[in-house]
Design an enzyme around this catalytic site. Structure first.
Site, PDB file in Angstrom:
ATOM      1  N   TYR A 137      23.512  -5.131 -75.965  1.00 56.98           N
ATOM      2  CA  TYR A 137      24.015  -6.433 -76.447  1.00 56.98           C
ATOM      3  C   TYR A 137      24.979  -6.177 -77.603  1.00 56.98           C
ATOM      4  CZ  TYR A 137      21.135  -9.580 -73.637  1.00 56.98           C
ATOM      5  OH  TYR A 137      20.589 -10.288 -72.604  1.00 56.98           O
ATOM      6  N   LYS A 190      17.962   4.427 -67.797  1.00 59.23           N
ATOM      7  CA  LYS A 190      18.873   4.667 -66.682  1.00 59.23           C
ATOM      8  C   LYS A 190      19.639   5.951 -66.984  1.00 59.23           C
ATOM      9  CE  LYS A 190      20.709   3.548 -62.745  1.00 59.23           C
ATOM     10  NZ  LYS A 190      19.924   3.752 -61.506  1.00 59.23           N
ATOM     11  N   ASP A 223      16.321  -0.100 -62.619  1.00 61.17           N
ATOM     12  CA  ASP A 223      16.472  -0.812 -61.340  1.00 61.17           C
ATOM     13  C   ASP A 223      15.252  -0.580 -60.445  1.00 61.17           C
ATOM     14  OD1 ASP A 223      17.308   1.823 -61.316  1.00 61.17           O
ATOM     15  OD2 ASP A 223      19.097   1.504 -60.088  1.00 61.17           O
ATOM     16  N   ASP A 247      15.350  -7.811 -72.092  1.00 57.10           N
ATOM     17  CA  ASP A 247      15.570  -9.256 -71.952  1.00 57.10           C
ATOM     18  C   ASP A 247      15.503  -9.656 -70.479  1.00 57.10           C
ATOM     19  OD1 ASP A 247      16.078 -11.792 -72.866  1.00 57.10           O
ATOM     20  OD2 ASP A 247      18.251 -11.514 -73.046  1.00 57.10           O
ATOM     21  N   ASP A 251      12.275 -11.750 -68.351  1.00 58.63           N
ATOM     22  CA  ASP A 251      12.436 -12.979 -67.546  1.00 58.63           C
ATOM     23  C   ASP A 251      11.790 -12.765 -66.180  1.00 58.63           C
ATOM     24  OD1 ASP A 251      13.896 -14.310 -69.507  1.00 58.63           O
ATOM     25  OD2 ASP A 251      15.419 -15.028 -68.112  1.00 58.63           O
TER      26      ASP A 251
HETATM   27  P1  ATP Z   1      19.195 -17.716 -72.624  1.00 58.68           P
HETATM   28  O1  ATP Z   1      20.319 -16.796 -72.337  1.00 58.68           O
HETATM   29  O2  ATP Z   1      19.382 -18.583 -73.822  1.00 58.68           O
HETATM   30  O3  ATP Z   1      17.834 -17.042 -72.566  1.00 58.68           O
HETATM   31  P2  ATP Z   1      19.088 -18.476 -69.859  1.00 58.68           P
HETATM   32  O4  ATP Z   1      20.445 -18.468 -69.284  1.00 58.68           O
HETATM   33  O5  ATP Z   1      18.193 -17.292 -69.628  1.00 58.68           O
HETATM   34  O6  ATP Z   1      19.172 -18.792 -71.420  1.00 58.68           O
HETATM   35  P3  ATP Z   1      17.178 -20.613 -69.700  1.00 58.68           P
HETATM   36  O7  ATP Z   1      17.607 -21.639 -70.678  1.00 58.68           O
HETATM   37  O8  ATP Z   1      16.041 -19.744 -70.069  1.00 58.68           O
HETATM   38  O9  ATP Z   1      18.442 -19.773 -69.258  1.00 58.68           O
HETATM   39  O10 ATP Z   1      16.848 -21.352 -68.320  1.00 58.68           O
HETATM   40  C1  ATP Z   1      16.764 -20.673 -67.072  1.00 58.68           C
HETATM   41  C2  ATP Z   1      16.103 -21.612 -66.059  1.00 58.68           C
HETATM   42  O11 ATP Z   1      14.703 -21.726 -66.377  1.00 58.68           O
HETATM   43  C3  ATP Z   1      16.680 -23.031 -66.102  1.00 58.68           C
HETATM   44  O12 ATP Z   1      16.720 -23.578 -64.805  1.00 58.68           O
HETATM   45  C4  ATP Z   1      15.700 -23.776 -66.949  1.00 58.68           C
HETATM   46  O13 ATP Z   1      15.614 -25.159 -66.653  1.00 58.68           O
HETATM   47  C5  ATP Z   1      14.360 -23.074 -66.650  1.00 58.68           C
HETATM   48  N1  ATP Z   1      13.486 -23.117 -67.830  1.00 58.68           N
HETATM   49  C6  ATP Z   1      13.643 -22.409 -68.958  1.00 58.68           C
HETATM   50  N2  ATP Z   1      12.680 -22.718 -69.826  1.00 58.68           N
HETATM   51  C7  ATP Z   1      11.904 -23.661 -69.235  1.00 58.68           C
HETATM   52  C8  ATP Z   1      10.732 -24.393 -69.645  1.00 58.68           C
HETATM   53  N3  ATP Z   1      10.164 -24.211 -70.851  1.00 58.68           N
HETATM   54  N4  ATP Z   1      10.215 -25.285 -68.779  1.00 58.68           N
HETATM   55  C9  ATP Z   1      10.745 -25.460 -67.554  1.00 58.68           C
HETATM   56  N5  ATP Z   1      11.839 -24.807 -67.119  1.00 58.68           N
HETATM   57  C10 ATP Z   1      12.415 -23.915 -67.949  1.00 58.68           C
END
Ligand code: ATP
Length: 360
Positions: A137, A190, A223, A247, A251
């Site tokens: 980052y 990696k 990966d 990060d 997710d």
């Molecule tokens: P960032 O880069 O800020 O982490 P991101 O691009 O990873 O953001 P998010 O805002 O985390 O995106 O959202 C990704 C998806 O997950 C979206 O469709 C969002 O609506 C869903 N989402 C995220 N947090 C929640 C939550 N607390 N409840 C329900 N849905 C969520």
């Protein structure tokens, strides 16, 4: 901090769904702390779009001055992309806070919280330990500027930084944590392609591992690890990764265990801690009272556990346990927000958790 002192906690609501989920976390932790006779002195601070409107900057000096005095706070998500120029392209308020306070360790657990929740990997129970200050980052890596450049309109470049000190520091966090769990650390790297940068990360972790002979070490390409987490989730315990790998991976693990909306995290230095959900500001669902507040609530429970250890205040750990139990009970009761396939609102879920806490 004396036992009878009120707990001083910062509260930064942030953007998007931030105000909704942070409000839920504040109400629930206040109730759990009251049950163990710990009063809270909440310090509400501005950040993000609200602060731009009120004070012309996403991160006002007053907010930073108060955070300087605190050792723990809750941080809602920020939505940099939604800010007007020039703030949109600057280091995000969350990034600025992580950098200013040296919050180098981002701890992101993922496990299924209730049998009532559908999960792609029900047996997954991992913690991603993410290096938080450098790596791929590029915006974290500069004294000034974003670390991204465009020498021509058609060429873009970014700066990656890996230092032995930061790699070893995060490795120690991972190995210490593994000792409280199943004593296994997987190093995500990696180095077959990026032999200098992620090679330094991998080799630093292997070197630190020598000080933890009771913990097993496994090395995996990032990966391959993504695929293995889906195919053989039960094999993994603690995973240590550089900033961007961690990060992305967290997710994935959050969603595999149920929903990204339930993936908590804390950001730690050796003296300060910040609770922050692993997810972002979710602008697509903001203001609709449908966000899942579990990630923010459980991030706050993690913060209380850190404070309990730091200040030798067992009541704070009790409050954290109460919060976690009440959240799991509520999920067992079938109170699910739409991301879990249910119809509960953010406030409805919060009310349910509060009622479970009241009856505990
Ligand atoms: P960032 O880069 O800020 O982490 P991101 O691009 O990873 O953001 P998010 O805002 O985390 O995106 O959202 C990704 C998806 O997950 C979206 O469709 C969002 O609506 C869903 N989402 C995220 N947090 C929640 C939550 N607390 N409840 C329900 N849905 C969520």
């Amino acid at each position: 901090m004396a036992t009878e002192d009120p707990l001083r906690l910062g509260v930064v609501a942030g953007d998007g769904i931030g105000p909704e989920i942070v409000s839920a976390a504040v109400q629930i932790s206040e109730r759990a702390l009251a049950a163990v006779s710990v009063p809270v002195d909440w310090r509400r601070l501005r950040m993000g779009a609200e602060a731009i409107t009120a004070e012309g900057t996403p991160l006002p000096e007053a907010t930073l001055a108060e955070l300087d005095r605190l050792d723990a706070w809750l941080l809602g998500p920020h939505d940099n992309a939604g800010y007007p120029a020039p703030f949109r392209d600057a280091l995000s308020p969350g990034g600025t806070i992580r950098k200013r306070y040296g919050l180098y360790a981002n701890i992101r657990p993922a496990r299924r919280l209730s049998g009532a929740i559908p999960a792609v990997c029900p047996t997954l129970d991992v913690v991603v330990v993410r290096e938080n200050t450098e790596g791929f980052y590029s915006d974290r890596n500069m004294y000034d500027g974003p670390g991204e450049f465009m020498p021509t309109a058609d060429v873009a470049m970014a700066v990656a930084v890996f230092t032995r000190e930061a790699c070893e520091r995060i490795a120690h966090q991972a190995f210490r944590l593994a000792r409280t769990r199943r004593r296994s650390v997987t190093v995500a790297h990696k180095a077959n392609v990026l032999s200098k940068t992620t090679g330094l990360f991998r080799d630093s972790c292997v070197r630190v591992a020598e000080q933890y002979p009771d913990v097993t070490v496994r090395l995996e390409h990032i990966d391959a690890l993504a695929a293995l987490l889906v195919a053989r989730p039960a094999e993994f315990d603690v995973i240590v990764a550089e900033n961007m790998f961690g990060d992305i991976l967290s997710d994935l693990t959050g969603q595999l265990a149920g929903s990204l909306g339930m993936a908590p995290s804390v950001n730690l230095s050796d003296t300060k801690a910040m609770a922050q959900a692993a997810h972002g500001s979710a602008p697509d669902i903001a203001g609709r009272n449908i966000a899942n507040p579990v990630a923010m609530i459980l991030s706050t429970a993690m913060l209380l556990e850190w404070l309990a250890e730091r200040h030798h205040r067992g009541a704070l750990a009790d409050a954290a346990t109460r919060i976690r139990d009440a959240v799991c009970r509520s999920l067992d009761d079938g109170v699910h927000t739409p991301d879990l396939g249910g119809a509960a609102t953010t406030t409805g879920f919060t009310e349910h958790v509060l009622s479970v806490l009241a009856s505990a």
